[in-house]
Design a protein around this motif. Structure first.
Motif, PDB file in Angstrom:
ATOM      1  N   UNK A 109       0.808  -1.203   0.000  1.00  0.00           N
ATOM      2  CA  UNK A 109       0.000   0.000   0.000  1.00  0.00           C
ATOM      3  C   UNK A 109       0.847   1.260   0.000  1.00  0.00           C
ATOM      4  N   UNK A 110       1.905   1.245   0.807  1.00  0.00           N
ATOM      5  CA  UNK A 110       2.723   2.453   0.886  1.00  0.00           C
ATOM      6  C   UNK A 110       3.380   2.765  -0.447  1.00  0.00           C
ATOM      7  N   UNK A 111       3.638   1.722  -1.230  1.00  0.00           N
ATOM      8  CA  UNK A 111       4.333   1.938  -2.498  1.00  0.00           C
ATOM      9  C   UNK A 111       3.410   1.818  -3.702  1.00  0.00           C
ATOM     10  N   UNK A 112       2.105   1.733  -3.459  1.00  0.00           N
ATOM     11  CA  UNK A 112       1.172   1.580  -4.569  1.00  0.00           C
ATOM     12  C   UNK A 112       1.300   2.764  -5.537  1.00  0.00           C
ATOM     13  N   UNK A 113       1.530   2.448  -6.784  1.00  0.00           N
ATOM     14  CA  UNK A 113       1.658   3.499  -7.791  1.00  0.00           C
ATOM     15  C   UNK A 113       3.063   4.050  -7.941  1.00  0.00           C
ATOM     16  N   UNK A 114       3.995   3.640  -7.048  1.00  0.00           N
ATOM     17  CA  UNK A 114       5.391   4.077  -7.195  1.00  0.00           C
ATOM     18  C   UNK A 114       6.309   2.990  -6.637  1.00  0.00           C
ATOM     19  N   UNK A 115       6.070   1.800  -7.137  1.00  0.00           N
ATOM     20  CA  UNK A 115       6.792   0.632  -6.662  1.00  0.00           C
ATOM     21  C   UNK A 115       8.276   0.728  -7.007  1.00  0.00           C
ATOM     22  N   UNK A 116       9.065   0.012  -6.202  1.00  0.00           N
ATOM     23  CA  UNK A 116      10.498  -0.077  -6.479  1.00  0.00           C
ATOM     24  C   UNK A 116      10.738  -1.409  -7.173  1.00  0.00           C
ATOM     25  N   UNK A 117      11.498  -1.375  -8.245  1.00  0.00           N
ATOM     26  CA  UNK A 117      11.804  -2.618  -8.940  1.00  0.00           C
ATOM     27  C   UNK A 117      13.200  -3.092  -8.605  1.00  0.00           C
ATOM     28  N   UNK A 118      13.405  -4.382  -8.735  1.00  0.00           N
ATOM     29  CA  UNK A 118      14.719  -4.953  -8.486  1.00  0.00           C
ATOM     30  C   UNK A 118      15.742  -4.334  -9.432  1.00  0.00           C
ATOM     31  N   UNK A 119      16.979  -4.182  -8.966  1.00  0.00           N
ATOM     32  CA  UNK A 119      18.008  -3.687  -9.890  1.00  0.00           C
ATOM     33  C   UNK A 119      18.348  -4.768 -10.922  1.00  0.00           C
ATOM     34  N   UNK A 140       7.202   6.302  14.996  1.00  0.00           N
ATOM     35  CA  UNK A 140       6.818   5.614  16.219  1.00  0.00           C
ATOM     36  C   UNK A 140       5.667   4.654  16.036  1.00  0.00           C
ATOM     37  N   UNK A 141       5.540   4.091  14.859  1.00  0.00           N
ATOM     38  CA  UNK A 141       4.442   3.163  14.611  1.00  0.00           C
ATOM     39  C   UNK A 141       4.936   1.737  14.502  1.00  0.00           C
ATOM     40  N   UNK A 164      -0.714   8.110   6.863  1.00  0.00           N
ATOM     41  CA  UNK A 164       0.122   9.266   7.200  1.00  0.00           C
ATOM     42  C   UNK A 164       1.586   8.965   6.900  1.00  0.00           C
ATOM     43  N   UNK A 165       2.012   7.734   7.249  1.00  0.00           N
ATOM     44  CA  UNK A 165       3.397   7.355   6.981  1.00  0.00           C
ATOM     45  C   UNK A 165       3.692   7.403   5.488  1.00  0.00           C
ATOM     46  N   UNK A 166       2.717   6.973   4.686  1.00  0.00           N
ATOM     47  CA  UNK A 166       2.905   7.022   3.241  1.00  0.00           C
ATOM     48  C   UNK A 166       3.092   8.469   2.780  1.00  0.00           C
ATOM     49  N   UNK A 211       6.690  10.198   1.218  1.00  0.00           N
ATOM     50  CA  UNK A 211       6.846  10.680  -0.149  1.00  0.00           C
ATOM     51  C   UNK A 211       6.639  12.184  -0.287  1.00  0.00           C
ATOM     52  N   UNK A 212       5.914  12.774   0.684  1.00  0.00           N
ATOM     53  CA  UNK A 212       5.657  14.204   0.582  1.00  0.00           C
ATOM     54  C   UNK A 212       6.933  14.968   0.880  1.00  0.00           C
ATOM     55  N   UNK A 213       7.515  15.552  -0.120  1.00  0.00           N
ATOM     56  CA  UNK A 213       8.778  16.230   0.122  1.00  0.00           C
ATOM     57  C   UNK A 213       8.545  17.671   0.525  1.00  0.00           C
ATOM     58  N   UNK A 214       7.353  18.231   0.215  1.00  0.00           N
ATOM     59  CA  UNK A 214       7.151  19.655   0.495  1.00  0.00           C
ATOM     60  C   UNK A 214       5.964  19.954   1.387  1.00  0.00           C
ATOM     61  N   UNK A 215       4.808  19.311   1.085  1.00  0.00           N
ATOM     62  CA  UNK A 215       3.598  19.634   1.833  1.00  0.00           C
ATOM     63  C   UNK A 215       2.803  18.356   2.072  1.00  0.00           C
TER      64      UNK A 215
END
Lengths: 256, 359
Positions: free
Chosen positions: A101-111, A138-139, A162-164, A168-172
């Motif tokens: 869920x945290x990476x849904x839509x911006x998954x990391x692929x294996x190198x 703290x979760x 919120x953790x997601x 990923x939120x770098x600004x706001x």
């Protein structure tokens, strides 16, 4: 605070047919602050938030992020620009795991070949990052990062969402009614989460109907009325009933 | 105007009753009852129920039918019979995972097999090209389903109910209800029957159709579980709105699912020529129902987002084991349908029970 606002909006107008949801609304968010947005139902605060998060395109007006003009056509574009939104319904996929869920839509692929040719997900990397992020907030009593989100309680789900956003939120980070569906205890934890995110230097826009919560965590309160910003107050200068009175028009706003 | 207040604000008084040390994200560690634990296990491994049922049914038939049943030959025969349902079921799996349903799978299979045969025999096209045309048509059929569902937002059940009739009628009109005989195909276009060729291994006899089914399911299992696209398919079936807000291009994934389903059905069309020997517009009448049966008995949720393609394979095998075993036992074939019917209802009941984990 003499700093420049990180996110601004000037003269936003949004009409739905003959209804004007936003009537030349302004908005300012300063670095590192928690800005609460309050307003009566129908005051146009969700239209304002949708314009900032890219879900709605305003008919007029302009917005800037770090001084640069922005025109979001979709929530994806806002996300790419560093604005993350925690939606009221959380936008989590219940059957998928916390990490998925945290990476849904911006998954990391294996190198290497496995990633580029076989498009294989790098589960280890995603789970590690997800765990780090949850620990930071703290979760980390969530033991099993690969467990389905639907097995979590409401507060835990909020924590994942919120953790997601914080990951990923770098600004706001925008939070839409984060405590509306929670009990007293879980709300408390979410308020602490908001403080934790703030401590990490991310400014937060908090939309809430819960005055005690707003007055507890907000640095400034943006009061929205009849489609525009009525005023911005400091929660230490006014009481909750003052704020409600401004919101409903029972009391004239302080001269700014 | 924007001074951060120096006085730390505190929680409300009414909250003092709340024990602070209890973190929100802790897990209840209280002893779970055995039933709860079983439910959690089934929730995390959805293919286990059909697998258990499959093993049980194998054991039961081995006992009541005897050693005739439990031979490599007999078991490989079951696999041969299951091959087409398994392939069409793979297409159905993709669609059902997105909370859709595809009633047109069988019709696409028949249409493409007829195209492959007729293009070869009516127009004298090279058989490889005719097969490619059939497969392209399968993709087109799937694309039409996909566009109607993803962009026109019509319910999948209605769309595929319509296209089922359309594709089937097209098959009859185009082929003039004409069958291409097996001997002609064998003499002139052997490649069409490729997947029917038998491969003896030990005492067992497999066909290439069995191998392609296993390969297809293995590849799809990988794609669904280990690629971003696969996760997106699950996410869309789970909660399309959440998937969209999380950055999944739901429309594109949906169309890809239906196109892929069409492609797989065209492959099933090719395999069915090998299985039947001939090309006939009359075959595969029940492929859609059989594939849905396999998916449901395989423990997939028709509400989308839950289940495993392995479960579908086990579901198809359960049906295969029952129909083969009952025939060997010598009972009326209707008993098979009766038991399958009971299994379907049981599978859905178990699905509902497992989903309560969430609540």
């Amino acid at each position: 605070m003499s700093r420049e606002p990180i996110l601004t909006a000037r003269g936003l107008v949004k009409r739905y047919g003959r209804v004007t949801a936003l009537d030349h609304a302004d908005f300012d968010l300063y670095p590192g602050e928690v800005l609460a947005v309050i307003g009566d139902n129908g005051a146009g605060k969700s239209s304002l938030i949708k314009a900032i998060s890219g879900a709605v395109r305003p008919d007029e007006g302009e917005m800037t992020l770090e001084g640069k003009t922005i025109h979001f056509r979709s929530p994806m574009e806002a996300r790419d620009a560093g604005i993350e939104t925690v939606y009221q319904n959380l936008a989590l996929s219940p059957a998928l795991s916390i990490a998925d869920n945290m990476f849904l839509g911006r998954e990391i692929r294996k190198p290497g070949v496995m990633g580029s040719w076989f498009r294989m997900l790098d589960r280890k990397a995603m789970e590690k990052k997800a765990r780090d992020k949850l620990t930071e907030l703290g979760l980390m009593t969530i033991q099993n990062i690969s467990q389905a989100v639907e097995t979590l309680s409401g507060g835990q789900r909020q924590g994942v969402a919120v953790a997601r956003a914080a990951a990923f939120g770098s600004k706001v980070v925008i939070m839409d009614e984060p405590t509306a569906a929670l009990g007293v205890k879980e709300s408390r934890r979410v308020l602490e989460l908001i403080q934790d995110v703030k401590k990490r230097g991310l400014p937060i826009v908090l939309i809430s109907h819960n005055m005690p919560h707003v007055f507890e965590v907000a640095d400034r309160i943006h009061i929205h009325r009849l489609g525009k910003r009525l005023t911005v107050i400091n929660p230490t200068d006014y009481t909750m009933s003052d704020a409600v009175a401004f919101m409903t028009g029972a009391k004239a706003p302080p001269p700014s | 105007m924007t001074d951060t207040p120096q006085t730390p604000r505190t929680p409300q008084e009414f909250e003092s009753a709340v024990a602070r040390e209890t973190a929100v994200a802790s897990f209840d560690t209280h002893e779970k009852s055995l039933l709860e634990r079983i439910r959690h296990f089934l929730h995390s491994s959805p293919a286990s129920v059909p697998l258990i049922v499959l093993v049980l049914s194998l054991v039961i038939f081995a006992v009541i039918v005897g050693s005739r049943f439990f031979t490599p030959f007999a078991l490989s025969l079951i696999l041969q019979q299951v091959a087409i349902v398994g392939i069409v079921g793979a297409a159905q799996t993709l669609v059902v995972l997105t909370a859709g349903i595809d009633l047109s799978v069988g019709a696409i299979m028949v249409l493409t097999s007829v195209i492959m045969g007729q293009f070869t025999f009516r127009y004298g096209m090279p058989v490889e090209l005719a097969i490619l045309c059939g497969i392209a048509l399968g993709a087109l059929c799937g694309f039409i389903n996909g566009v109607l569902i993803a962009y026109l937002k019509l319910p999948p059940f209605i769309v595929t109910l319509g296209t089922w009739q359309i594709y089937l009628a097209t098959t009859y009109i185009y082929s003039a209800n004409e069958t291409i005989r097996a001997q002609d195909i064998e003499a002139n276009a052997k490649l069409l029957q490729f997947f029917g060729e038998k491969v003896p291994i030990g005492g067992a006899t497999f066909t290439y159709g069995v191998f392609i089914m296993i390969l297809l399911i293995a590849v799809l299992w990988y794609v669904l579980n280990h690629t971003a696209w696969g996760r997106h398919v699950y996410a869309i079936g789970d909660d399309p709105e959440a998937a969209k807000l999380s950055g999944v291009s739901t429309k594109r994934v949906l169309i890809a699912v239906y196109v892929l389903a069409g492609l797989i059905c065209a492959l099933a069309g090719w395999v069915s020529i090998g299985r039947n020997g001939s090309v006939s517009p009359q075959i595969g009448q029940f492929a859609n129902i059989e594939s849905i049966t396999a998916v449901v008995i395989g423990g997939m949720s028709l509400f989308g987002g839950r289940g495993s393609i392995m479960g579908m394979l086990f579901g198809a095998l359960i049906v295969g084991v029952f129909s083969f075993g009952m025939r060997m036992y010598g009972t009326d074939v209707q008993w098979t349908y009766l038991i399958i019917g009971v299994l379907i209802i049981l599978a859905v009941a178990i699905d509902q029970w497992i989903r309560k984990v969430a609540g």
